[in-house]
Design a protein around this motif. Structure first.
Motif, PDB file in Angstrom:
ATOM      1  N   ALA A 251     -15.731   0.100  -3.953  1.00  0.00           N
ATOM      2  CA  ALA A 251     -14.819   0.319  -2.817  1.00  0.00           C
ATOM      3  C   ALA A 251     -13.942   1.539  -3.080  1.00  0.00           C
ATOM      4  CB  ALA A 251     -13.945  -0.918  -2.614  1.00  0.00           C
ATOM      5  N   GLU A 252     -13.357   2.046  -2.022  1.00  0.00           N
ATOM      6  CA  GLU A 252     -12.412   3.149  -2.157  1.00  0.00           C
ATOM      7  C   GLU A 252     -11.210   2.677  -2.977  1.00  0.00           C
ATOM      8  OE1 GLU A 252     -12.147   6.471  -0.971  1.00  0.00           O
ATOM      9  OE2 GLU A 252     -14.307   6.193  -0.740  1.00  0.00           O
ATOM     10  N   PRO A 253     -10.675   3.525  -3.853  1.00  0.00           N
ATOM     11  CA  PRO A 253      -9.487   3.126  -4.618  1.00  0.00           C
ATOM     12  C   PRO A 253      -8.318   2.811  -3.672  1.00  0.00           C
ATOM     13  CG  PRO A 253     -10.434   5.149  -5.500  1.00  0.00           C
ATOM     14  CD  PRO A 253     -11.156   4.853  -4.225  1.00  0.00           C
TER      15      PRO A 253
ATOM     16  N   LEU B  93       0.841  -1.201   0.000  1.00  0.00           N
ATOM     17  CA  LEU B  93       0.000   0.000   0.000  1.00  0.00           C
ATOM     18  C   LEU B  93       0.872   1.245   0.000  1.00  0.00           C
ATOM     19  CD1 LEU B  93      -2.803  -1.029   2.502  1.00  0.00           C
ATOM     20  CD2 LEU B  93      -3.063  -0.627   0.060  1.00  0.00           C
ATOM     21  N   ARG B  94       0.428   2.271  -0.729  1.00  0.00           N
ATOM     22  CA  ARG B  94       1.122   3.564  -0.733  1.00  0.00           C
ATOM     23  C   ARG B  94       0.327   4.542   0.117  1.00  0.00           C
ATOM     24  NH1 ARG B  94       1.332   6.435  -5.721  1.00  0.00           N
ATOM     25  NH2 ARG B  94      -0.530   5.335  -6.381  1.00  0.00           N
ATOM     26  N   THR B  95       1.039   5.344   0.866  1.00  0.00           N
ATOM     27  CA  THR B  95       0.382   6.375   1.667  1.00  0.00           C
ATOM     28  C   THR B  95       0.723   7.766   1.146  1.00  0.00           C
ATOM     29  OG1 THR B  95       2.226   6.306   3.227  1.00  0.00           O
ATOM     30  CG2 THR B  95       0.270   4.986   3.761  1.00  0.00           C
TER      31      THR B  95
ATOM     32  N   LEU C  79      -8.496  -2.996 -12.442  1.00  0.00           N
ATOM     33  CA  LEU C  79      -9.900  -3.184 -12.125  1.00  0.00           C
ATOM     34  C   LEU C  79     -10.012  -4.427 -11.260  1.00  0.00           C
ATOM     35  CD1 LEU C  79     -12.908  -2.460 -12.592  1.00  0.00           C
ATOM     36  CD2 LEU C  79     -12.842  -3.990 -14.567  1.00  0.00           C
ATOM     37  N   ALA C  80     -10.596  -4.286 -10.076  1.00  0.00           N
ATOM     38  CA  ALA C  80     -10.808  -5.438  -9.198  1.00  0.00           C
ATOM     39  C   ALA C  80     -11.906  -6.302  -9.785  1.00  0.00           C
ATOM     40  CB  ALA C  80     -11.187  -4.961  -7.795  1.00  0.00           C
TER      41      ALA C  80
ATOM     42  N   ALA D 162       0.464   2.322  -8.710  1.00  0.00           N
ATOM     43  CA  ALA D 162      -0.745   1.797  -9.341  1.00  0.00           C
ATOM     44  C   ALA D 162      -1.947   2.062  -8.447  1.00  0.00           C
ATOM     45  CB  ALA D 162      -0.590   0.297  -9.587  1.00  0.00           C
ATOM     46  N   VAL D 163      -3.132   1.933  -9.032  1.00  0.00           N
ATOM     47  CA  VAL D 163      -4.381   2.133  -8.294  1.00  0.00           C
ATOM     48  C   VAL D 163      -5.329   0.992  -8.653  1.00  0.00           C
ATOM     49  CG1 VAL D 163      -6.349   3.674  -7.905  1.00  0.00           C
ATOM     50  CG2 VAL D 163      -4.110   4.645  -8.351  1.00  0.00           C
TER      51      VAL D 163
END
Length: 196
Positions: free
Chosen positions: A37-39, A10-12, A91-92, A30-31
């Protein structure tokens, strides 16, 4: 299509500066979007991701801090000259869920004899398929096609469970006659010689 497993974190930090720092660490920012859900902002090892993305519509299983997420790439940004990965949007997806993707078209066979040329009107065919069963490509037979012939989207044989995401009458491939060069006009050459 087989799943490719990759580790992500995870990036903060966000913004250009944070993205540059991530790339200096040989990771790609990446996202992950989808399912309301929240990205999720993540970073993935650049070499491993580049190898995974060599397959179009790759199905990736991301291990993000101990949690597993199934994703497909939706937008891949590359640096213009050296082509390294700059950013990826994922895309999830879930098993059994249908997704809209573009699948490369592969033409097989030989055209009818003569100076015929094959024109790809579409390089990729938009389809809907189950996320875990996205075909790597679709094959279209062009054997014996002559100038003026075309292959429509509805004529392409899709794998089971897949459906067209484009009009059936859309032209995918067409065969055109090769254009011969027009002979040079002799009158124009004669005028140039007279002027000299």
């Amino acid at each position: 299509m087989a799943e490719v497993k990759l580790s992500a974190e995870l990036r903060t930090d966000f913004g250009k500066g944070a993205a540059r720092r991530t790339r200096r660490e040989n990771k790609v920012p990446a996202v992950i979007y989808g399912h309301g859900a929240e990205p999720q902002h993540i970073a993935i090892d650049s070499h491993a991701l580049m190898m995974a993305l060599k397959t179009p519509n790759a199905l990736l299983r991301l291990d993000i801090d101990g949690k597993s997420e199934l994703v497909i790439p939706k937008a891949v940004q590359r640096e213009a000259i050296r082509r390294f990965l700059v950013h990826v949007d994922f895309l999830a997806v879930k098993k059994g869920e249908k997704v809209a993707v573009e699948v490369p078209i592969v033409a097989e066979g030989d055209l009818a004899p003569g100076g015929n040329l094959l024109e790809h009107v579409l390089n990729a065919l938009p389809i809907e398929a189950e996320a875990t069963h996205i075909p790597e490509s679709v094959t279209v037979s062009i054997a014996g096609l002559d100038a003026g012939s075309s292959v429509l989207a509805k004529d392409v044989t899709l794998p089971s469970g897949a459906s067209l995401a484009v009009e059936g009458e859309a032209v995918v491939l067409q065969v055109v006659a090769a254009q011969a060069e027009a002979p040079a006009e002799e009158g124009a050459e004669g005028e140039e010689a007279a002027e000299a």
